[in-house]
Scaffold this motif. Structure first.
Motif, PDB file in Angstrom:
ATOM      1  N   MET A   1       0.826  -1.192   0.000  1.00 29.05           N
ATOM      2  CA  MET A   1       0.000   0.000   0.000  1.00 29.05           C
ATOM      3  C   MET A   1       0.871   1.257   0.000  1.00 29.05           C
ATOM      4  SD  MET A   1      -3.145   0.816   2.516  1.00 29.05           S
ATOM      5  CE  MET A   1      -3.103   2.380   3.318  1.00 29.05           C
ATOM      6  N   THR A   2       1.799   1.385   0.966  1.00 29.15           N
ATOM      7  CA  THR A   2       2.661   2.555   1.062  1.00 29.15           C
ATOM      8  C   THR A   2       4.057   2.113   1.435  1.00 29.15           C
ATOM      9  OG1 THR A   2       0.833   3.947   1.798  1.00 29.15           O
ATOM     10  CG2 THR A   2       3.029   4.732   2.290  1.00 29.15           C
ATOM     11  N   THR A   3       5.030   2.713   0.825  1.00 27.97           N
ATOM     12  CA  THR A   3       6.416   2.478   1.198  1.00 27.97           C
ATOM     13  C   THR A   3       7.037   3.821   1.529  1.00 27.97           C
ATOM     14  OG1 THR A   3       6.587   0.576  -0.264  1.00 27.97           O
ATOM     15  CG2 THR A   3       8.654   1.600   0.430  1.00 27.97           C
ATOM     16  N   ARG A   4       7.647   3.919   2.688  1.00 29.56           N
ATOM     17  CA  ARG A   4       8.358   5.124   3.110  1.00 29.56           C
ATOM     18  C   ARG A   4       9.828   4.760   3.247  1.00 29.56           C
ATOM     19  NH1 ARG A   4       4.577   8.410   1.660  1.00 29.56           N
ATOM     20  NH2 ARG A   4       2.698   8.339   2.915  1.00 29.56           N
ATOM     21  N   THR A   5      10.695   5.733   3.019  1.00 30.78           N
ATOM     22  CA  THR A   5      12.113   5.426   3.082  1.00 30.78           C
ATOM     23  C   THR A   5      12.847   6.355   4.037  1.00 30.78           C
ATOM     24  OG1 THR A   5      12.674   6.893   1.238  1.00 30.78           O
ATOM     25  CG2 THR A   5      12.117   4.602   0.703  1.00 30.78           C
ATOM     26  N   GLY A   6      13.936   5.848   4.524  1.00 30.75           N
ATOM     27  CA  GLY A   6      14.895   6.606   5.311  1.00 30.75           C
ATOM     28  C   GLY A   6      16.271   6.142   4.883  1.00 30.75           C
ATOM     29  N   SER A   7      17.267   6.957   5.150  1.00 25.29           N
ATOM     30  CA  SER A   7      18.611   6.572   4.756  1.00 25.29           C
ATOM     31  C   SER A   7      19.607   7.011   5.806  1.00 25.29           C
ATOM     32  CB  SER A   7      18.973   7.196   3.406  1.00 25.29           C
ATOM     33  OG  SER A   7      18.954   8.607   3.498  1.00 25.29           O
ATOM     34  N   ALA A   8      20.767   6.366   5.789  1.00 31.73           N
ATOM     35  CA  ALA A   8      21.845   6.702   6.710  1.00 31.73           C
ATOM     36  C   ALA A   8      23.172   6.613   5.976  1.00 31.73           C
ATOM     37  CB  ALA A   8      21.843   5.749   7.904  1.00 31.73           C
ATOM     38  N   ARG A   9      24.093   7.453   6.378  1.00 30.32           N
ATOM     39  CA  ARG A   9      25.460   7.432   5.862  1.00 30.32           C
ATOM     40  C   ARG A   9      26.382   7.593   7.061  1.00 30.32           C
ATOM     41  NH1 ARG A   9      28.181   8.546   1.021  1.00 30.32           N
ATOM     42  NH2 ARG A   9      30.254   9.438   1.353  1.00 30.32           N
ATOM     43  N   TYR A  10      27.416   6.778   7.136  1.00 29.77           N
ATOM     44  CA  TYR A  10      28.390   6.826   8.228  1.00 29.77           C
ATOM     45  C   TYR A  10      29.770   7.005   7.613  1.00 29.77           C
ATOM     46  CZ  TYR A  10      29.272   6.016  13.199  1.00 29.77           C
ATOM     47  OH  TYR A  10      29.577   6.190  14.522  1.00 29.77           O
TER      48      TYR A  10
ATOM     49  N   ARG B   1      31.145   9.414  12.028  1.00 34.41           N
ATOM     50  CA  ARG B   1      30.050  10.375  12.135  1.00 34.41           C
ATOM     51  C   ARG B   1      28.977   9.970  11.133  1.00 34.41           C
ATOM     52  NH1 ARG B   1      30.940  14.931  14.891  1.00 34.41           N
ATOM     53  NH2 ARG B   1      29.572  16.179  13.572  1.00 34.41           N
ATOM     54  N   GLY B   2      27.765   9.881  11.605  1.00 35.82           N
ATOM     55  CA  GLY B   2      26.674   9.467  10.741  1.00 35.82           C
ATOM     56  C   GLY B   2      25.651  10.563  10.546  1.00 35.82           C
ATOM     57  N   HIS B   3      24.838  10.383   9.521  1.00 38.48           N
ATOM     58  CA  HIS B   3      23.729  11.284   9.235  1.00 38.48           C
ATOM     59  C   HIS B   3      22.557  10.450   8.744  1.00 38.48           C
ATOM     60  CE1 HIS B   3      27.244  13.924   9.022  1.00 38.48           C
ATOM     61  NE2 HIS B   3      26.414  14.845   9.478  1.00 38.48           N
ATOM     62  N   VAL B   4      21.378  10.766   9.228  1.00 42.40           N
ATOM     63  CA  VAL B   4      20.162  10.085   8.784  1.00 42.40           C
ATOM     64  C   VAL B   4      19.235  11.095   8.125  1.00 42.40           C
ATOM     65  CG1 VAL B   4      20.261   8.214  10.477  1.00 42.40           C
ATOM     66  CG2 VAL B   4      19.025  10.294  11.041  1.00 42.40           C
ATOM     67  N   SER B   5      18.477  10.606   7.157  1.00 46.60           N
ATOM     68  CA  SER B   5      17.515  11.445   6.441  1.00 46.60           C
ATOM     69  C   SER B   5      16.241  10.646   6.220  1.00 46.60           C
ATOM     70  CB  SER B   5      18.082  11.882   5.086  1.00 46.60           C
ATOM     71  OG  SER B   5      19.247  12.661   5.245  1.00 46.60           O
ATOM     72  N   THR B   6      15.136  11.356   6.068  1.00 46.99           N
ATOM     73  CA  THR B   6      13.855  10.723   5.774  1.00 46.99           C
ATOM     74  C   THR B   6      13.343  11.194   4.425  1.00 46.99           C
ATOM     75  OG1 THR B   6      12.645  12.453   6.941  1.00 46.99           O
ATOM     76  CG2 THR B   6      13.206  10.465   8.198  1.00 46.99           C
ATOM     77  N   GLN B   7      12.532  10.371   3.817  1.00 47.36           N
ATOM     78  CA  GLN B   7      11.950  10.665   2.511  1.00 47.36           C
ATOM     79  C   GLN B   7      11.222  12.004   2.526  1.00 47.36           C
ATOM     80  OE1 GLN B   7       9.279   7.563   1.244  1.00 47.36           O
ATOM     81  NE2 GLN B   7       8.246   8.856  -0.223  1.00 47.36           N
ATOM     82  N   SER B   8      10.519  12.300   3.604  1.00 44.44           N
ATOM     83  CA  SER B   8       9.722  13.528   3.669  1.00 44.44           C
ATOM     84  C   SER B   8      10.583  14.778   3.796  1.00 44.44           C
ATOM     85  CB  SER B   8       8.773  13.469   4.865  1.00 44.44           C
ATOM     86  OG  SER B   8       9.524  13.504   6.080  1.00 44.44           O
ATOM     87  N   GLY B   9      11.831  14.597   4.208  1.00 47.74           N
ATOM     88  CA  GLY B   9      12.698  15.739   4.431  1.00 47.74           C
ATOM     89  C   GLY B   9      12.624  16.301   5.835  1.00 47.74           C
ATOM     90  N   VAL B  10      11.772  15.732   6.672  1.00 50.00           N
ATOM     91  CA  VAL B  10      11.683  16.188   8.058  1.00 50.00           C
ATOM     92  C   VAL B  10      13.036  16.041   8.741  1.00 50.00           C
ATOM     93  CG1 VAL B  10      10.621  15.709  10.305  1.00 50.00           C
ATOM     94  CG2 VAL B  10       9.214  15.801   8.256  1.00 50.00           C
ATOM     95  N   LEU B  11      13.718  14.960   8.452  1.00 50.21           N
ATOM     96  CA  LEU B  11      15.106  14.803   8.872  1.00 50.21           C
ATOM     97  C   LEU B  11      15.959  14.828   7.614  1.00 50.21           C
ATOM     98  CD1 LEU B  11      14.947  11.865  11.458  1.00 50.21           C
ATOM     99  CD2 LEU B  11      15.072  14.298  11.939  1.00 50.21           C
ATOM    100  N   THR B  12      16.899  15.725   7.575  1.00 46.76           N
ATOM    101  CA  THR B  12      17.819  15.798   6.443  1.00 46.76           C
ATOM    102  C   THR B  12      19.229  15.886   6.996  1.00 46.76           C
ATOM    103  OG1 THR B  12      16.166  16.927   5.097  1.00 46.76           O
ATOM    104  CG2 THR B  12      18.458  17.087   4.366  1.00 46.76           C
TER     105      THR B  12
END
Length: 142
Positions: free
Chosen positions: A1-10, A18-29
Motif C-alpha cells: 500500500m505505502t512504502t516510506r524510506t529513510g537513509s543513513a550514511r556513516y 560520524r553518521g547522518h540520517v535522512s527521511t523521505q519527507s525531508g523532516v530529517l535531512t
C-alpha cells in the motif's frame, strides 16, 4: 500500500565515525548521529530515539482511530515510548523493550472501554507488530 524510506550514511569507522540520517519527507535531512549521541549525551539523534518516536506516533494514531470508530469525537492522547538498548552476551547490543506510557483525556469514556481500546491499539499498531520486542503499555485516563 505505502512504502516510506529513510537513509543513513556513516563516514569513518567505530567511535570516531560520524553518521547522518535522512527521511523521505525531508523532516530529517542529514541529521547527525554517532557513538556519543547513542551512548553519551552529545546533541544529535540515534536509532533508538527514532524507533521510540515511530512507536509512540503509530500507537497514538491507532488509538485515535479506535476511539473515533467507537463514537468518540473529542480528546487528547499523549504517548511516550521508552526504547531500551542493552548489551548482549556476544559483545553486541539488542533492543529489548519498547514501553509506551499513555495519558489520555476522552470525555465520556468509561475506564474499562478505554483500557480495552488502548490495549487493542497497542497490539495492532503496525510498529508494535514490527518490533516484536517485549513491549508494555501503561495507560492513564486523566
Amino acid at each position: 500500500m505505502t512504502t516510506r524510506t529513510g537513509s543513513a550514511r556513516y563516514e569513518g569507522l567505530g567511535q570516531e565515525g560520524r553518521g547522518h540520517v535522512s527521511t523521505q519527507s525531508g523532516v530529517l535531512t542529514d541529521q547527525f548521529y554517532g557513538f556519543n549521541t547513542r551512548f553519551g549525551d552529545e546533541e544529535g539523534t540515534n536509532p533508538e530515539e527514532l524507533i521510540a518516536a515511530a512507536h509512540a506516533g503509530c500507537f497514538t494514531m491507532a488509538l485515535s482511530f479506535a476511539l473515533a470508530r467507537a463514537g468518540f469525537s473529542e480528546g487528547t492522547i499523549d504517548t511516550e515510548a521508552a526504547v531500551k538498548l542493552e548489551q548482549d552476551g556476544e559483545g553486541g547490543f539488542t533492543i529489548t523493550r519498547s514501553d509506551l506510557t499513555l495519558i489520555a483525556k476522552v470525555p465520556g469514556i468509561a475506564e474499562e472501554q478505554f483500557q480495552a481500546l488502548a490495549e487493542s491499539a497497542h497490539l495492532n499498531c503496525p510498529v508494535s507488530k514490527l518490533l516484536k520486542a517485549e513491549s508494555a503499555l501503561s495507560a492513564t485516563l486523566a
